[in-house]
Design a protein around this motif. Structure first.
Motif, PDB file in Angstrom:
ATOM      1  N   MET A   1     -34.425  -0.224  23.236  1.00  0.00           N
ATOM      2  CA  MET A   1     -33.590  -1.142  22.491  1.00  0.00           C
ATOM      3  C   MET A   1     -32.880  -0.421  21.347  1.00  0.00           C
ATOM      4  SD  MET A   1     -34.636  -4.692  20.571  1.00  0.00           S
ATOM      5  CE  MET A   1     -35.285  -5.340  22.104  1.00  0.00           C
ATOM      6  N   ILE A   2     -33.629   0.437  20.655  1.00  0.00           N
ATOM      7  CA  ILE A   2     -33.045   1.168  19.528  1.00  0.00           C
ATOM      8  C   ILE A   2     -31.975   2.120  20.022  1.00  0.00           C
ATOM      9  CG2 ILE A   2     -33.514   2.809  17.694  1.00  0.00           C
ATOM     10  CD1 ILE A   2     -34.520   0.067  17.087  1.00  0.00           C
ATOM     11  N   LEU A   3     -32.244   2.824  21.141  1.00  0.00           N
ATOM     12  CA  LEU A   3     -31.281   3.768  21.693  1.00  0.00           C
ATOM     13  C   LEU A   3     -30.017   3.044  22.128  1.00  0.00           C
ATOM     14  CD1 LEU A   3     -30.532   6.571  22.596  1.00  0.00           C
ATOM     15  CD2 LEU A   3     -31.756   6.181  24.742  1.00  0.00           C
ATOM     16  N   SER A   4     -30.184   1.882  22.781  1.00  0.00           N
ATOM     17  CA  SER A   4     -29.025   1.123  23.229  1.00  0.00           C
ATOM     18  C   SER A   4     -28.193   0.668  22.046  1.00  0.00           C
ATOM     19  CB  SER A   4     -29.471  -0.093  24.053  1.00  0.00           C
ATOM     20  OG  SER A   4     -30.151   0.331  25.211  1.00  0.00           O
ATOM     21  N   ALA A   5     -28.852   0.235  20.991  1.00  0.00           N
ATOM     22  CA  ALA A   5     -28.124  -0.196  19.796  1.00  0.00           C
ATOM     23  C   ALA A   5     -27.347   0.957  19.202  1.00  0.00           C
ATOM     24  CB  ALA A   5     -29.111  -0.762  18.768  1.00  0.00           C
ATOM     25  N   ALA A   6     -27.978   2.132  19.190  1.00  0.00           N
ATOM     26  CA  ALA A   6     -27.290   3.300  18.646  1.00  0.00           C
ATOM     27  C   ALA A   6     -26.086   3.663  19.495  1.00  0.00           C
ATOM     28  CB  ALA A   6     -28.257   4.480  18.566  1.00  0.00           C
ATOM     29  N   SER A   7     -26.268   3.600  20.838  1.00  0.00           N
ATOM     30  CA  SER A   7     -25.157   3.924  21.738  1.00  0.00           C
ATOM     31  C   SER A   7     -24.024   2.933  21.583  1.00  0.00           C
ATOM     32  CB  SER A   7     -25.638   3.941  23.190  1.00  0.00           C
ATOM     33  OG  SER A   7     -26.650   4.910  23.358  1.00  0.00           O
ATOM     34  N   LEU A   8     -24.385   1.638  21.469  1.00  0.00           N
ATOM     35  CA  LEU A   8     -23.369   0.618  21.277  1.00  0.00           C
ATOM     36  C   LEU A   8     -22.619   0.855  19.974  1.00  0.00           C
ATOM     37  CD1 LEU A   8     -22.075  -2.005  22.238  1.00  0.00           C
ATOM     38  CD2 LEU A   8     -23.889  -3.267  21.045  1.00  0.00           C
ATOM     39  N   GLY A   9     -23.364   1.215  18.925  1.00  0.00           N
ATOM     40  CA  GLY A   9     -22.729   1.518  17.642  1.00  0.00           C
ATOM     41  C   GLY A   9     -21.780   2.682  17.757  1.00  0.00           C
TER      42      GLY A   9
ATOM     43  N   ALA B   1     -14.315  -0.536   9.580  1.00  0.00           N
ATOM     44  CA  ALA B   1     -14.813  -1.787   9.022  1.00  0.00           C
ATOM     45  C   ALA B   1     -15.467  -2.672  10.082  1.00  0.00           C
ATOM     46  CB  ALA B   1     -13.668  -2.546   8.342  1.00  0.00           C
ATOM     47  N   ALA B   2     -15.137  -2.442  11.376  1.00  0.00           N
ATOM     48  CA  ALA B   2     -15.670  -3.284  12.438  1.00  0.00           C
ATOM     49  C   ALA B   2     -17.147  -3.021  12.684  1.00  0.00           C
ATOM     50  CB  ALA B   2     -14.879  -3.066  13.722  1.00  0.00           C
ATOM     51  N   LEU B   3     -17.671  -1.884  12.275  1.00  0.00           N
ATOM     52  CA  LEU B   3     -19.085  -1.562  12.466  1.00  0.00           C
ATOM     53  C   LEU B   3     -19.798  -1.769  11.140  1.00  0.00           C
ATOM     54  CD1 LEU B   3     -21.353  -0.447  14.221  1.00  0.00           C
ATOM     55  CD2 LEU B   3     -20.698   1.851  13.474  1.00  0.00           C
ATOM     56  N   ASP B   4     -20.658  -2.780  11.075  1.00  0.00           N
ATOM     57  CA  ASP B   4     -21.347  -3.120   9.837  1.00  0.00           C
ATOM     58  C   ASP B   4     -22.588  -2.247   9.692  1.00  0.00           C
ATOM     59  OD1 ASP B   4     -22.288  -4.222   7.565  1.00  0.00           O
ATOM     60  OD2 ASP B   4     -22.789  -6.179   8.429  1.00  0.00           O
ATOM     61  N   LEU B   5     -22.386  -1.069   9.094  1.00  0.00           N
ATOM     62  CA  LEU B   5     -23.505  -0.145   8.908  1.00  0.00           C
ATOM     63  C   LEU B   5     -24.528  -0.703   7.924  1.00  0.00           C
ATOM     64  CD1 LEU B   5     -21.588   3.265   8.779  1.00  0.00           C
ATOM     65  CD2 LEU B   5     -22.870   2.286  10.685  1.00  0.00           C
ATOM     66  N   GLU B   6     -24.085  -1.601   7.048  1.00  0.00           N
ATOM     67  CA  GLU B   6     -25.003  -2.131   6.050  1.00  0.00           C
ATOM     68  C   GLU B   6     -26.107  -2.978   6.689  1.00  0.00           C
ATOM     69  OE1 GLU B   6     -25.003  -1.314   2.894  1.00  0.00           O
ATOM     70  OE2 GLU B   6     -23.280   0.000   3.284  1.00  0.00           O
TER      71      GLU B   6
ATOM     72  N   SER C   1     -30.852  -0.751   9.747  1.00  0.00           N
ATOM     73  CA  SER C   1     -31.943  -0.184   8.950  1.00  0.00           C
ATOM     74  C   SER C   1     -31.701   1.304   8.763  1.00  0.00           C
ATOM     75  CB  SER C   1     -33.284  -0.409   9.662  1.00  0.00           C
ATOM     76  OG  SER C   1     -33.320   0.367  10.857  1.00  0.00           O
ATOM     77  N   ASP C   2     -32.432   1.904   7.845  1.00  0.00           N
ATOM     78  CA  ASP C   2     -32.294   3.346   7.633  1.00  0.00           C
ATOM     79  C   ASP C   2     -32.605   4.116   8.910  1.00  0.00           C
ATOM     80  OD1 ASP C   2     -31.596   2.887   5.047  1.00  0.00           O
ATOM     81  OD2 ASP C   2     -33.585   3.331   4.208  1.00  0.00           O
ATOM     82  N   ALA C   3     -33.602   3.669   9.642  1.00  0.00           N
ATOM     83  CA  ALA C   3     -33.984   4.348  10.884  1.00  0.00           C
ATOM     84  C   ALA C   3     -32.870   4.236  11.918  1.00  0.00           C
ATOM     85  CB  ALA C   3     -35.283   3.751  11.429  1.00  0.00           C
ATOM     86  N   ASP C   4     -32.250   3.041  12.019  1.00  0.00           N
ATOM     87  CA  ASP C   4     -31.173   2.844  12.985  1.00  0.00           C
ATOM     88  C   ASP C   4     -29.950   3.681  12.622  1.00  0.00           C
ATOM     89  OD1 ASP C   4     -32.702   1.136  14.416  1.00  0.00           O
ATOM     90  OD2 ASP C   4     -31.765  -0.709  13.685  1.00  0.00           O
ATOM     91  N   ARG C   5     -29.657   3.767  11.323  1.00  0.00           N
ATOM     92  CA  ARG C   5     -28.512   4.578  10.898  1.00  0.00           C
ATOM     93  C   ARG C   5     -28.749   6.051  11.229  1.00  0.00           C
ATOM     94  NH1 ARG C   5     -27.788   0.856   6.568  1.00  0.00           N
ATOM     95  NH2 ARG C   5     -29.254   1.972   5.243  1.00  0.00           N
ATOM     96  N   THR C   6     -29.982   6.506  11.041  1.00  0.00           N
ATOM     97  CA  THR C   6     -30.307   7.888  11.368  1.00  0.00           C
ATOM     98  C   THR C   6     -30.124   8.148  12.860  1.00  0.00           C
ATOM     99  OG1 THR C   6     -31.869   8.057   9.530  1.00  0.00           O
ATOM    100  CG2 THR C   6     -32.116   9.641  11.325  1.00  0.00           C
ATOM    101  N   LEU C   7     -30.576   7.203  13.678  1.00  0.00           N
ATOM    102  CA  LEU C   7     -30.424   7.335  15.124  1.00  0.00           C
ATOM    103  C   LEU C   7     -28.940   7.316  15.525  1.00  0.00           C
ATOM    104  CD1 LEU C   7     -33.291   4.989  16.382  1.00  0.00           C
ATOM    105  CD2 LEU C   7     -33.199   7.484  16.571  1.00  0.00           C
ATOM    106  N   LEU C   8     -28.177   6.437  14.879  1.00  0.00           N
ATOM    107  CA  LEU C   8     -26.747   6.344  15.187  1.00  0.00           C
ATOM    108  C   LEU C   8     -26.040   7.660  14.867  1.00  0.00           C
ATOM    109  CD1 LEU C   8     -24.202   4.806  15.974  1.00  0.00           C
ATOM    110  CD2 LEU C   8     -24.101   3.914  13.633  1.00  0.00           C
ATOM    111  N   ARG C   9     -26.355   8.234  13.710  1.00  0.00           N
ATOM    112  CA  ARG C   9     -25.739   9.501  13.325  1.00  0.00           C
ATOM    113  C   ARG C   9     -26.100  10.610  14.314  1.00  0.00           C
ATOM    114  NH1 ARG C   9     -27.661   8.230   7.272  1.00  0.00           N
ATOM    115  NH2 ARG C   9     -25.860   6.958   6.611  1.00  0.00           N
TER     116      ARG C   9
END
Length: 251
Positions: free
Chosen positions: A4-12, A22-27, A30-38
């Motif tokens: 689930m986390i990986l899919s969210a990161a890929s979608l992001g 502005a379309a991607l609400d990074l706020e 979570s900190d963990a999700d932002r790290t995975l997205l990066r």
């Protein structure tokens, strides 16, 4: 890593590339999700570096278009001073369908190089009106040379100016009254009258007006050209100028 986390990161990641920032609400991440997205974005770019080049190309194209539109606006706002200034020499085909304006300095090596290209363009095309803007920016000798050229036009007319302009573009002597006297004498001109006119208010006003126009046009170097409604900043060979002239006419 949970799916689930990986899919969210890929979608992001997809949103990051496909939509405005502005379309991607990074706020909301979570900190963990932002790290995975990066990490996902980094891995994607490392695996597909051509994406970066594509993005740079798009950015450069947008910037070039924006600059061209801004330059066109500058030309429109300053059209009277550019194209109908009675204090500037006009040559080429006076009834030409396209006007080329050059801001030049006699001590500029690229202006000297462009001089032959412009002459070649005028001869080969045959339908270009050409205007010279004396724009001395390379020191006192540049100013002296422009004063001599402008004074020549005011004392002896357009034909004499054209001869002096051509001579100064090939001149390697001293930019001084002595050198100008020799040059004027070699062209059969009234050297004392021209020298006497060099420091007149009328000559000073021409240079000041050209500098003010150049500032409004955001010109910082020579040669700089205006062709039609386009700014051509810097030296261009004859074939490049001819291509641009043809493109403007085809619009």
């Amino acid at each position: 890593m949970p799916r689930m986390i990986l899919s969210a990161a890929s979608l992001g990641l997809c949103f990051a590339f496909a939509q405005p920032a502005a379309a991607l609400d990074l706020e909301s991440l979570s900190d963990a999700d932002r790290t995975l997205l990066r990490a996902e974005i980094r891995d994607y770019l490392l695996a597909n570096p051509e994406v970066i080049m594509e993005a740079v190309a798009v950015l450069e194209e947008r910037e070039a278009k924006g600059q061209a539109e801004a330059d066109s606006d500058l030309v429109k706002v300053n059209a009277e001073a550019l194209f109908n200034d009675p204090n500037s020499w006009v040559g080429g085909n006076l009834d030409g369908d396209l006007t080329l304006v050059e801001f030049m300095d006699y001590r500029c090596s690229y202006c000297r190089r462009a001089h032959e290209d412009v002459k070649g363009l005028l001869a080969a095309d045959g339908n270009i009106r050409f205007i010279i803007k004396e724009f001395p920016i390379l020191g006192e000798e540049s100013v002296m040379a422009s004063r001599f050229a402008i004074a020549t036009r005011q004392v002896a007319g357009d034909e004499a100016y054209a001869s002096v302009h051509d001579a100064l573009m090939a001149y390697s002597g001293s930019m001084s009254e002595t050198g100008f006297t020799r040059l004027a004498d070699s062209l059969g001109l009234d050297a004392p009258a021209i020298i006497a006119e060099m420091n007149s208010d009328a000559v000073t006003q021409v240079i000041a007006a050209n500098h003010a126009l150049g500032q409004r046009m955001q010109i910082s170097g020579t040669p700089s050209f205006v062709m039609g409604d386009q700014m051509l900043r810097g030296y261009l060979p004859q074939d490049a100028m001819q291509r641009i002239a043809d493109e403007i006419r085809a619009q």
